[in-house]
Write a protein that holds these residues in place. Structure first.
Motif, PDB file in Angstrom:
ATOM      1  N   GLY A 117       2.865  -9.657  -0.681  1.00  0.00           N
ATOM      2  CA  GLY A 117       2.012  -8.703  -1.390  1.00  0.00           C
ATOM      3  C   GLY A 117       2.451  -8.488  -2.827  1.00  0.00           C
ATOM      4  O   GLY A 117       2.381  -7.390  -3.355  1.00  0.00           O
ATOM      5  N   HIS A 175      14.612  -3.450  -7.539  1.00  0.00           N
ATOM      6  CA  HIS A 175      13.655  -4.018  -8.506  1.00  0.00           C
ATOM      7  C   HIS A 175      14.160  -5.348  -9.079  1.00  0.00           C
ATOM      8  O   HIS A 175      15.195  -5.408  -9.703  1.00  0.00           O
ATOM      9  CB  HIS A 175      13.435  -2.950  -9.599  1.00  0.00           C
ATOM     10  N   GLN A 209       6.391 -11.633 -15.554  1.00  0.00           N
ATOM     11  CA  GLN A 209       7.647 -10.873 -15.664  1.00  0.00           C
ATOM     12  C   GLN A 209       8.366 -10.774 -14.322  1.00  0.00           C
ATOM     13  O   GLN A 209       9.576 -10.639 -14.270  1.00  0.00           O
ATOM     14  CB  GLN A 209       7.395  -9.464 -16.192  1.00  0.00           C
ATOM     15  N   HIS A 210       7.614 -10.815 -13.245  1.00  0.00           N
ATOM     16  CA  HIS A 210       8.263 -10.820 -11.931  1.00  0.00           C
ATOM     17  C   HIS A 210       8.927 -12.181 -11.712  1.00  0.00           C
ATOM     18  O   HIS A 210      10.100 -12.259 -11.329  1.00  0.00           O
ATOM     19  CB  HIS A 210       7.255 -10.521 -10.816  1.00  0.00           C
ATOM     20  N   GLY A 220       2.772 -12.078  -8.519  1.00  0.00           N
ATOM     21  CA  GLY A 220       3.436 -13.193  -9.208  1.00  0.00           C
ATOM     22  C   GLY A 220       3.232 -13.139 -10.704  1.00  0.00           C
ATOM     23  O   GLY A 220       3.068 -14.180 -11.353  1.00  0.00           O
ATOM     24  N   ALA A 221       3.256 -11.931 -11.267  1.00  0.00           N
ATOM     25  CA  ALA A 221       3.163 -11.773 -12.727  1.00  0.00           C
ATOM     26  C   ALA A 221       4.344 -12.487 -13.367  1.00  0.00           C
ATOM     27  O   ALA A 221       5.425 -12.586 -12.777  1.00  0.00           O
ATOM     28  CB  ALA A 221       3.196 -10.291 -13.096  1.00  0.00           C
ATOM     29  N   ASP A 251      -4.809 -12.870  -1.422  1.00  0.00           N
ATOM     30  CA  ASP A 251      -5.608 -13.484  -2.485  1.00  0.00           C
ATOM     31  C   ASP A 251      -5.161 -14.915  -2.722  1.00  0.00           C
ATOM     32  O   ASP A 251      -4.076 -15.161  -3.254  1.00  0.00           O
ATOM     33  CB  ASP A 251      -5.439 -12.643  -3.759  1.00  0.00           C
ATOM     34  N   LYS A 298       0.777  -1.257   0.000  1.00  0.00           N
ATOM     35  CA  LYS A 298       0.000   0.000   0.000  1.00  0.00           C
ATOM     36  C   LYS A 298       0.801   1.295   0.000  1.00  0.00           C
ATOM     37  O   LYS A 298       0.339   2.307  -0.519  1.00  0.00           O
ATOM     38  CB  LYS A 298      -0.986   0.076   1.182  1.00  0.00           C
ATOM     39  N   PRO A 318       6.443  -2.188 -10.139  1.00  0.00           N
ATOM     40  CA  PRO A 318       5.641  -0.975  -9.895  1.00  0.00           C
ATOM     41  C   PRO A 318       6.086  -0.231  -8.639  1.00  0.00           C
ATOM     42  O   PRO A 318       6.056   1.005  -8.598  1.00  0.00           O
ATOM     43  CB  PRO A 318       4.207  -1.498  -9.775  1.00  0.00           C
ATOM     44  N   ALA A 338      -3.839 -15.707  -6.137  1.00  0.00           N
ATOM     45  CA  ALA A 338      -2.665 -15.013  -6.687  1.00  0.00           C
ATOM     46  C   ALA A 338      -1.772 -16.029  -7.400  1.00  0.00           C
ATOM     47  O   ALA A 338      -1.472 -17.092  -6.854  1.00  0.00           O
ATOM     48  CB  ALA A 338      -1.887 -14.313  -5.574  1.00  0.00           C
ATOM     49  N   GLY A 390      13.119  -8.976 -11.352  1.00  0.00           N
ATOM     50  CA  GLY A 390      12.211  -9.456 -12.393  1.00  0.00           C
ATOM     51  C   GLY A 390      12.864  -9.386 -13.750  1.00  0.00           C
ATOM     52  O   GLY A 390      14.057  -9.120 -13.864  1.00  0.00           O
ATOM     53  N   THR A 397      12.841  -7.195 -16.031  1.00  0.00           N
ATOM     54  CA  THR A 397      13.513  -5.955 -16.410  1.00  0.00           C
ATOM     55  C   THR A 397      14.412  -5.404 -15.318  1.00  0.00           C
ATOM     56  O   THR A 397      15.096  -4.416 -15.525  1.00  0.00           O
ATOM     57  CB  THR A 397      12.480  -4.888 -16.819  1.00  0.00           C
ATOM     58  N   GLY A 398      14.394  -5.986 -14.146  1.00  0.00           N
ATOM     59  CA  GLY A 398      15.300  -5.553 -13.086  1.00  0.00           C
ATOM     60  C   GLY A 398      16.399  -6.585 -12.906  1.00  0.00           C
ATOM     61  O   GLY A 398      16.871  -7.175 -13.882  1.00  0.00           O
ATOM     62  N   GLY A 426      -3.066 -14.663   3.613  1.00  0.00           N
ATOM     63  CA  GLY A 426      -3.342 -13.789   4.754  1.00  0.00           C
ATOM     64  C   GLY A 426      -2.843 -12.391   4.507  1.00  0.00           C
ATOM     65  O   GLY A 426      -2.162 -12.111   3.512  1.00  0.00           O
ATOM     66  N   ASP A 427      -3.185 -11.525   5.425  1.00  0.00           N
ATOM     67  CA  ASP A 427      -2.862 -10.104   5.332  1.00  0.00           C
ATOM     68  C   ASP A 427      -1.433  -9.864   5.821  1.00  0.00           C
ATOM     69  O   ASP A 427      -1.102 -10.187   6.962  1.00  0.00           O
ATOM     70  CB  ASP A 427      -3.868  -9.330   6.204  1.00  0.00           C
ATOM     71  N   ALA A 428      -0.622  -9.305   4.942  1.00  0.00           N
ATOM     72  CA  ALA A 428       0.785  -9.069   5.279  1.00  0.00           C
ATOM     73  C   ALA A 428       0.920  -8.251   6.568  1.00  0.00           C
ATOM     74  O   ALA A 428       1.846  -8.472   7.359  1.00  0.00           O
ATOM     75  CB  ALA A 428       1.483  -8.341   4.136  1.00  0.00           C
TER      76      ALA A 428
HETATM   77  C1  LIG Z   1       7.508  -6.078 -20.469  1.00  0.00           C
HETATM   78  C2  LIG Z   1       7.212  -6.071 -18.998  1.00  0.00           C
HETATM   79  C3  LIG Z   1       8.258  -6.246 -18.090  1.00  0.00           C
HETATM   80  C4  LIG Z   1       8.001  -6.278 -16.717  1.00  0.00           C
HETATM   81  N1  LIG Z   1       9.037  -6.475 -15.850  1.00  0.00           N
HETATM   82  C5  LIG Z   1       8.768  -6.619 -14.525  1.00  0.00           C
HETATM   83  C6  LIG Z   1       9.818  -6.885 -13.588  1.00  0.00           C
HETATM   84  O1  LIG Z   1      10.999  -6.945 -13.938  1.00  0.00           O
HETATM   85  N2  LIG Z   1       9.503  -7.057 -12.287  1.00  0.00           N
HETATM   86  C7  LIG Z   1       8.218  -6.963 -11.820  1.00  0.00           C
HETATM   87  O2  LIG Z   1       8.002  -7.150 -10.617  1.00  0.00           O
HETATM   88  N3  LIG Z   1       7.226  -6.678 -12.677  1.00  0.00           N
HETATM   89  C8  LIG Z   1       7.470  -6.495 -14.013  1.00  0.00           C
HETATM   90  N4  LIG Z   1       6.457  -6.185 -14.855  1.00  0.00           N
HETATM   91  C9  LIG Z   1       5.132  -5.874 -14.273  1.00  0.00           C
HETATM   92  C10 LIG Z   1       4.327  -7.107 -13.935  1.00  0.00           C
HETATM   93  O3  LIG Z   1       3.597  -7.501 -15.078  1.00  0.00           O
HETATM   94  C11 LIG Z   1       3.349  -6.822 -12.788  1.00  0.00           C
HETATM   95  O4  LIG Z   1       2.533  -5.733 -13.166  1.00  0.00           O
HETATM   96  C12 LIG Z   1       4.018  -6.492 -11.468  1.00  0.00           C
HETATM   97  O5  LIG Z   1       4.988  -7.466 -11.132  1.00  0.00           O
HETATM   98  C13 LIG Z   1       2.981  -6.420 -10.379  1.00  0.00           C
HETATM   99  O6  LIG Z   1       3.573  -5.977  -9.178  1.00  0.00           O
HETATM  100  P1  LIG Z   1       2.933  -6.356  -7.785  1.00  0.00           P
HETATM  101  O7  LIG Z   1       2.803  -7.818  -7.690  1.00  0.00           O
HETATM  102  O8  LIG Z   1       3.720  -5.659  -6.739  1.00  0.00           O
HETATM  103  O9  LIG Z   1       1.525  -5.625  -7.833  1.00  0.00           O
HETATM  104  P2  LIG Z   1       0.074  -6.206  -8.081  1.00  0.00           P
HETATM  105  O10 LIG Z   1      -0.014  -7.020  -9.285  1.00  0.00           O
HETATM  106  O11 LIG Z   1      -0.828  -5.053  -7.924  1.00  0.00           O
HETATM  107  O12 LIG Z   1      -0.128  -7.206  -6.887  1.00  0.00           O
HETATM  108  C14 LIG Z   1      -0.294  -6.853  -5.559  1.00  0.00           C
HETATM  109  C15 LIG Z   1      -0.567  -8.121  -4.783  1.00  0.00           C
HETATM  110  O13 LIG Z   1      -0.634  -7.822  -3.417  1.00  0.00           O
HETATM  111  C16 LIG Z   1      -1.690  -8.589  -2.829  1.00  0.00           C
HETATM  112  N5  LIG Z   1      -2.124  -7.876  -1.615  1.00  0.00           N
HETATM  113  C17 LIG Z   1      -2.886  -6.761  -1.514  1.00  0.00           C
HETATM  114  N6  LIG Z   1      -3.022  -6.388  -0.227  1.00  0.00           N
HETATM  115  C18 LIG Z   1      -2.328  -7.296   0.506  1.00  0.00           C
HETATM  116  C19 LIG Z   1      -2.094  -7.450   1.892  1.00  0.00           C
HETATM  117  N7  LIG Z   1      -2.587  -6.595   2.798  1.00  0.00           N
HETATM  118  N8  LIG Z   1      -1.350  -8.492   2.291  1.00  0.00           N
HETATM  119  C20 LIG Z   1      -0.840  -9.392   1.390  1.00  0.00           C
HETATM  120  N9  LIG Z   1      -1.022  -9.271   0.078  1.00  0.00           N
HETATM  121  C21 LIG Z   1      -1.763  -8.242  -0.370  1.00  0.00           C
HETATM  122  C22 LIG Z   1      -2.742  -8.664  -3.909  1.00  0.00           C
HETATM  123  O14 LIG Z   1      -3.573  -9.773  -3.687  1.00  0.00           O
HETATM  124  C23 LIG Z   1      -1.877  -8.808  -5.154  1.00  0.00           C
HETATM  125  O15 LIG Z   1      -1.621 -10.180  -5.442  1.00  0.00           O
HETATM  126  C24 LIG Z   1       6.680  -6.119 -16.232  1.00  0.00           C
HETATM  127  C25 LIG Z   1       5.642  -5.930 -17.151  1.00  0.00           C
HETATM  128  C26 LIG Z   1       5.899  -5.896 -18.508  1.00  0.00           C
HETATM  129  C27 LIG Z   1       4.749  -5.706 -19.453  1.00  0.00           C
END
Ligand SMILES: Cc1cc2nc3c(=O)[nH]c(=O)nc-3n(C[C@H](O)[C@H](O)[C@H](O)COP(=O)(O)OP(=O)(O)OC[C@H]3O[C@@H](n4cnc5c(N)ncnc54)[C@H](O)[C@@H]3O)c2cc1C
Lengths: 315, 246
Positions: free
Chosen positions: A259, A242, A265-266, A262-263, A282, A206, A230, A285, A244, A246-247, A297-299
């Motif tokens: 939190g 960062h 790219q990550h 698991g995209a 979730d 958050k 992000p 996820a 993944g 690209t990092g 569970g909630d982080a």
């Molecule tokens: C070409 C390309 C390259 C990319 N390269 C990378 C890269 O190198 N690295 C990378 O990370 N991403 C990369 N991305 C982005 C990637 O697709 C995802 O958008 C990104 O990894 C999402 O980050 P996130 O999991 O932090 O956020 P989100 O997808 O928003 O996920 C947040 C998660 O947190 C959970 N959550 C919410 N609240 C809580 C809580 N209180 N407790 C526990 N869990 C909670 C949600 O359920 C959700 O699963 C790339 C995308 C593209 C298109």
């Protein structure tokens, strides 16, 4: 035909990856009934320790002018050492230094190269990671001299209890057009790419003000911290965290994803981790599919409890 | 400033990874191809920024067959002035590097910019090989590049930090995150790209130093072991006693 290993050092000390490369090279040498020789460039001590990983002899070119890492010079030095030793297999770690030197050497010697090796060669065929850890390829080297760069933390080290003899080495040092001006370390903290344990968090946290518990957990575990893209892009965490596609790509023994959805790219940057723990509200996820251990569970509730539980274990 | 940017065609980051022909070929069925992200986002865009600031030209180069043309046009749409495709099948990094180095030497570029690796074969090889073949300095995993006349100041990633180096043109580098921000081509760029020159040239003679024999997928994870959110101590216990990871 001996095996030559480039053993990289940092501030006068051999790196963890240097010992991995040494052990890999020594295992090849042993399988072929020959010796493994290491090359060390610049001021460094503790070189006999390479013997514990099967290196028979260390060639040390300790000229202080080489303390600044210079791929062009090191390439020339390794080529000279390979010629002296009649080496037909040359081993690097596929790390920052290896990536700077090994390709140059491959072109210089016109030798086929395989980078990101994850297993010992089978004849001239080497298994390597491809598609950002989503697959493996078996690559055959068609040239007499081969160069292999080993993926860090992916091949087991074998200790032998031996000690290596250290010999001064000299050769013509090639000229180079590169000057090192400055080295900036992000912090005195553990480096992310070398850490055994990494605690990583994503957008689920958050806001940047909530990273205290992530840092606490990392501190209790002696871990480095990382984040999803992000989180770095919005500026909640520094860019050098960062991970993944690209990092940074990392391969720790233990990776906590808190939190993070698991995209794909990550995952591409962390799927080489030996053990993955996912904490996410979730249950759907995607990260849970790549996880070894999971808590739905909630982080904000789970992580502080985790910090306490780790404290208790370490006490 | 005469800038050469190497671009590779790579499967989209979300592409399904599967193999055909007895696991000897990547299955391109249904796969979308893109410009390798490091080449496009970092090397190409930084090249364009330097041209915009200092004048000169940006040429993109690809070693491949006609199926590379769409990604080459994408690079032209983002802003490259012209493109060269060396017509050859690419299976080996040293082969590709020789093609590009030969072209670069003949055409006297001030710098050759590459991505840090391709996202398919993850080699991190071609850029360094080109540098050696050109007898030029090479900076790997560069995250910053500034030019002052013919002098380049470059930051490169190292373990836990960055190293700042200086070199003179011509040089070769591979680009990592930080070099530039990705650009999205606009309509004008896309229209212009259609008529920008894309020169197809014959490959020079070279051997393949390596051959891919086959592919495999990693074994599936045995499944996630779930621990109750109220029983966090059990997770620590498992990590300590079962996984032996802490
Ligand atoms: C070409 C390309 C390259 C990319 N390269 C990378 C890269 O190198 N690295 C990378 O990370 N991403 C990369 N991305 C982005 C990637 O697709 C995802 O958008 C990104 O990894 C999402 O980050 P996130 O999991 O932090 O956020 P989100 O997808 O928003 O996920 C947040 C998660 O947190 C959970 N959550 C919410 N609240 C809580 C809580 N209180 N407790 C526990 N869990 C909670 C949600 O359920 C959700 O699963 C790339 C995308 C593209 C298109």
């Amino acid at each position: 035909m001996s095996v030559l290993v480039y053993a990289d050092s940092n501030n006068g000390t051999l790196t963890k990856n240097a010992f991995e490369a040494a052990s890999y090279g020594a295992q090849i040498a042993q399988a072929n009934g020959t010796n493994a020789v290491a090359v060390v460039v610049g001021s460094a001590s503790g070189l006999e320790d390479l013997g514990n990983y099967g290196i028979a002899k260390v060639l040390h070119l300790s000229d202080a002018s080489l303390d600044n890492f210079d791929p062009q010079k090191i390439t020339g030095i390794i080529a000279a050492a390979a010629q002296q030793e009649g080496a037909s297999t040359i081993i690097f770690s596929h790390d920052f230094s290896g990536k700077s030197v090994a390709p140059r050497l491959s072109a210089k010697l016109d030798a086929g190269m395989v980078t990101g090796a994850v297993a010992l060669p089978n004849g001239n065929v080497i298994k390597k990671a491809v598609f950002s850890g989503k697959a493996f390829a078996e690559v055959e080297v068609n040239t007499d001299t081969k160069i292999i760069a080993v993926l860090p933390n992916s091949v087991d080290k074998v200790t032998t209890g031996g000690s290596a003899s250290v010999e001064a080495f000299s050769c013509d040092i090639p000229s180079s057009g590169l000057t090192v001006k400055e080295i900036k370390k992000e912090s005195t903290e553990l480096s992310l790419t070398e850490a055994d344990i990494v605690v990583s968090a994503g957008r689920g946290l958050k806001g940047p003000e909530n990273w205290g518990m992530i840092e606490d957990l990392a501190k209790e575990l002696g871990a480095a911290t990382a984040c999803s893209r992000p989180v770095a892009d919005i500026g909640w965490r520094p860019h050098h965290e960062h991970v993944g596609q690209t990092g940074f790509a990392i391969r720790p023994n233990l990776y906590f994803a808190i939190g993070i959805s698991g995209a794909i790219q990550h995952l591409a940057g962390v799927n080489g981790s030996k053990v993955i723990v996912v904490i996410n509200t979730d249950a759907e996820a995607p990260f849970f599919k790549a996880a070894d251990y999971g808590i739905v569970g909630d982080a904000f509730e789970v992580v502080p409890k985790l910090v306490e539980a780790v404290k208790k274990l370490k006490a | 400033m005469k800038i050469l940017v190497c671009i590779s065609k790579a499967p989209d980051t979300t592409a399904k990874i599967a193999f055909t022909d007895g696991d000897t070929k990547f299955d391109e069925n249904g796969v979308q191809f893109i410009v390798n992200p490091y080449d496009e986002w970092y090397a190409l865009v930084r090249g364009l920024e330097l041209k915009e600031a200092n004048g000169g030209s940006v040429t993109v180069i690809n070693v491949g067959r006609a199926d590379s043309d769409p990604v080459i046009r994408k690079a032209l749409a983002i802003g490259a002035d012209d493109a060269v495709r060396i017509d050859a099948d690419t299976t080996d990094a040293l082969y590709v590097a020789k093609q590009i180095a030969n072209y670069a030497k003949e055409n006297a570029y001030d710098m050759v910019l590459c991505g840090k690796e391709t996202i398919d074969y993850n080699g991190s090889q071609v850029a360094g090989m080109i540098a050696e073949l050109m007898n030029a300095p090479y900076v790997s995993l560069a995250s910053k590049l500034d030019m002052n006349g013919n002098t380049a100041t470059i930051e490169r990633d190292i373990e836990g930090g960055v190293e700042v180096v200086e070199t003179a043109t011509p040089f070769v580098l591979s680009s990592a995150k930080g070099m530039a921000e990705a650009r999205i081509p606009n309509m004008r760029g896309i229209m212009a790209a259609r008529t920008k020159p894309l020169n197809v040239v014959a490959a020079s003679e070279a051997n393949n130093a390596t051959t891919i024999k086959g592919f495999s997928l990693p074994p599936a994870k045995s499944g996630c072991k779930y621990v109750d959110a109220d029983n966090v101590e059990e997770l620590v216990n498992l990590l300590h006693n079962e996984a032996k990871a802490i």
